[in-house]
Design a protein around this motif. Structure first.
Motif, PDB file in Angstrom:
ATOM      1  N   ALA A   1      17.006  12.816   0.066  1.00 21.34           N
ATOM      2  CA  ALA A   1      17.289  13.754   1.142  1.00 21.34           C
ATOM      3  C   ALA A   1      16.446  13.450   2.377  1.00 21.34           C
ATOM      4  N   SER A   2      15.328  12.748   2.168  1.00 14.27           N
ATOM      5  CA  SER A   2      14.448  12.389   3.274  1.00 14.27           C
ATOM      6  C   SER A   2      13.744  11.078   2.924  1.00 14.27           C
ATOM      7  N   ASP A   3      13.108  10.494   3.928  1.00 18.35           N
ATOM      8  CA  ASP A   3      12.366   9.252   3.700  1.00 18.35           C
ATOM      9  C   ASP A   3      11.315   9.470   2.620  1.00 18.35           C
ATOM     10  N   LEU A   4      11.094   8.436   1.825  1.00 21.63           N
ATOM     11  CA  LEU A   4      10.055   8.459   0.806  1.00 21.63           C
ATOM     12  C   LEU A   4       8.959   7.513   1.255  1.00 21.63           C
ATOM     13  N   ALA A   5       7.728   8.007   1.346  1.00 19.39           N
ATOM     14  CA  ALA A   5       6.587   7.176   1.701  1.00 19.39           C
ATOM     15  C   ALA A   5       5.380   7.719   0.937  1.00 19.39           C
TER      16      ALA A   5
ATOM     17  N   ASP B   1       0.803  -1.214   0.000  1.00 23.82           N
ATOM     18  CA  ASP B   1       0.000   0.000   0.000  1.00 23.82           C
ATOM     19  C   ASP B   1       0.840   1.269   0.000  1.00 23.82           C
ATOM     20  N   THR B   2       2.135   1.161   0.292  1.00 18.04           N
ATOM     21  CA  THR B   2       3.001   2.333   0.365  1.00 18.04           C
ATOM     22  C   THR B   2       4.323   2.050  -0.329  1.00 18.04           C
ATOM     23  N   LEU B   3       4.763   2.981  -1.148  1.00 19.92           N
ATOM     24  CA  LEU B   3       6.083   2.933  -1.778  1.00 19.92           C
ATOM     25  C   LEU B   3       7.033   3.614  -0.804  1.00 19.92           C
ATOM     26  N   GLU B   4       8.018   2.872  -0.294  1.00 19.51           N
ATOM     27  CA  GLU B   4       8.879   3.419   0.750  1.00 19.51           C
ATOM     28  C   GLU B   4      10.354   3.209   0.436  1.00 19.51           C
TER      29      GLU B   4
ATOM     30  N   GLU C   1      -0.182  -1.432  -9.334  1.00 19.37           N
ATOM     31  CA  GLU C   1      -0.407  -0.418  -8.313  1.00 19.37           C
ATOM     32  C   GLU C   1       0.269   0.861  -8.771  1.00 19.37           C
ATOM     33  N   ILE C   2      -0.374   2.007  -8.511  1.00 19.40           N
ATOM     34  CA  ILE C   2       0.138   3.297  -8.950  1.00 19.40           C
ATOM     35  C   ILE C   2       0.523   4.126  -7.729  1.00 19.40           C
TER      36      ILE C   2
ATOM     37  N   THR D   1       6.194   9.330 -10.404  1.00 13.93           N
ATOM     38  CA  THR D   1       5.030   8.484 -10.618  1.00 13.93           C
ATOM     39  C   THR D   1       5.557   7.109 -11.007  1.00 13.93           C
ATOM     40  N   CYS D   2       5.086   6.093 -10.299  1.00  9.15           N
ATOM     41  CA  CYS D   2       5.539   4.725 -10.559  1.00  9.15           C
ATOM     42  C   CYS D   2       4.339   3.796 -10.674  1.00  9.15           C
ATOM     43  N   ILE D   3       4.495   2.779 -11.492  1.00 13.11           N
ATOM     44  CA  ILE D   3       3.507   1.710 -11.600  1.00 13.11           C
ATOM     45  C   ILE D   3       4.240   0.412 -11.310  1.00 13.11           C
ATOM     46  N   GLU D   4       3.813  -0.263 -10.275  1.00 18.65           N
ATOM     47  CA  GLU D   4       4.382  -1.554  -9.873  1.00 18.65           C
ATOM     48  C   GLU D   4       3.454  -2.633 -10.410  1.00 18.65           C
ATOM     49  N   THR D   5       3.995  -3.583 -11.173  1.00 15.67           N
ATOM     50  CA  THR D   5       3.154  -4.632 -11.746  1.00 15.67           C
ATOM     51  C   THR D   5       3.512  -5.988 -11.170  1.00 15.67           C
ATOM     52  N   ASP D   6       2.500  -6.828 -11.092  1.00 10.43           N
ATOM     53  CA  ASP D   6       2.664  -8.218 -10.673  1.00 10.43           C
ATOM     54  C   ASP D   6       1.624  -9.016 -11.451  1.00 10.43           C
ATOM     55  N   GLY D   7       2.053  -9.577 -12.582  1.00 13.16           N
ATOM     56  CA  GLY D   7       1.115 -10.277 -13.456  1.00 13.16           C
ATOM     57  C   GLY D   7       0.132  -9.276 -14.036  1.00 13.16           C
TER      58      GLY D   7
END
Length: 181
Positions: free
Chosen positions: A142-146, A23-26, A102-103, A92-98
């Motif tokens: 430079a800082s955490d990405l969430a 649920d979170t890109l970190e 997720e955007i 902007t990222c799109i993570e795919t699994d089959g």
């Protein structure tokens, strides 16, 4: 040879921490990501900056982390002596699994560093500073990405379509014979 290269790339990709679908890109602060510009970037004394530069992450380098394969980062570039100072502002990222995807879209604060570890990319020669899509550099956060996962209307439509595939197709309405028997 190709099989060996593919095996080495796969092993390298598995060795680098990556993002699992969630649920979170970190990414943690100070994480590094290898990246390249999409188009040639040229800065000179007459044109010392460029805003809204499009960058994409790449895998297979010495970075501590990777971003999803389908990802774009937007940043700004400024000439500073013999270095290009590149900073980022959005991704902007799109993570795919089959068939699932997720955007993620949000802000990112990172800066480019050269292979020497110094801020900015040493890419200047004879008064012109140039980065090509073949040149890889590192972005250091430079800082955490969430970034929280965004709604994906296409995934919802595809899910509805998959549910409808098992149902019988509607019968077309009977139409009068154009010949008029």
């Amino acid at each position: 040879m190709i099989k060996t290269s593919a095996s080495l790339l796969m092993a390298a990709a598995l060795a680098v921490p990556t993002l699992a679908m969630s649920d979170t890109l970190e990414l943690p602060s100070d994480a590094t990501v290898d990246a390249q510009v999409i188009d040639v970037l040229t800065l000179t004394a007459q044109a010392p900056e460029q805003d809204d530069l499009v960058i994409h992450p790449v895998a297979g380098g010495d970075a501590s982390h990777t971003l999803p394969e389908y990802c774009v980062v937007v940043g700004n570039a400024r000439l500073d002596g013999d270095r290009i100072r590149l900073t980022t502002k959005a991704l902007t990222c799109i993570e795919t699994d089959g068939s699932e995807s997720e955007i993620y879209s949000g802000e990112i604060s990172a800066a480019a560093y050269g292979a020497d570890g110094d801020f900015g990319i040493p890419a200047c020669q004879d008064g012109e500073c140039r980065l090509t899509p073949q040149q890889t550099f590192q972005l250091r956060l430079a800082s955490d990405l969430a970034i929280e996962q965004q709604d994906n209307p296409a995934a919802e439509i595809n899910a509805q379509r998959r549910q409808g595939e098992g149902a019988a197709a509607p019968t077309p309405a009977e139409t009068p014979d154009p010949v008029g028997d």
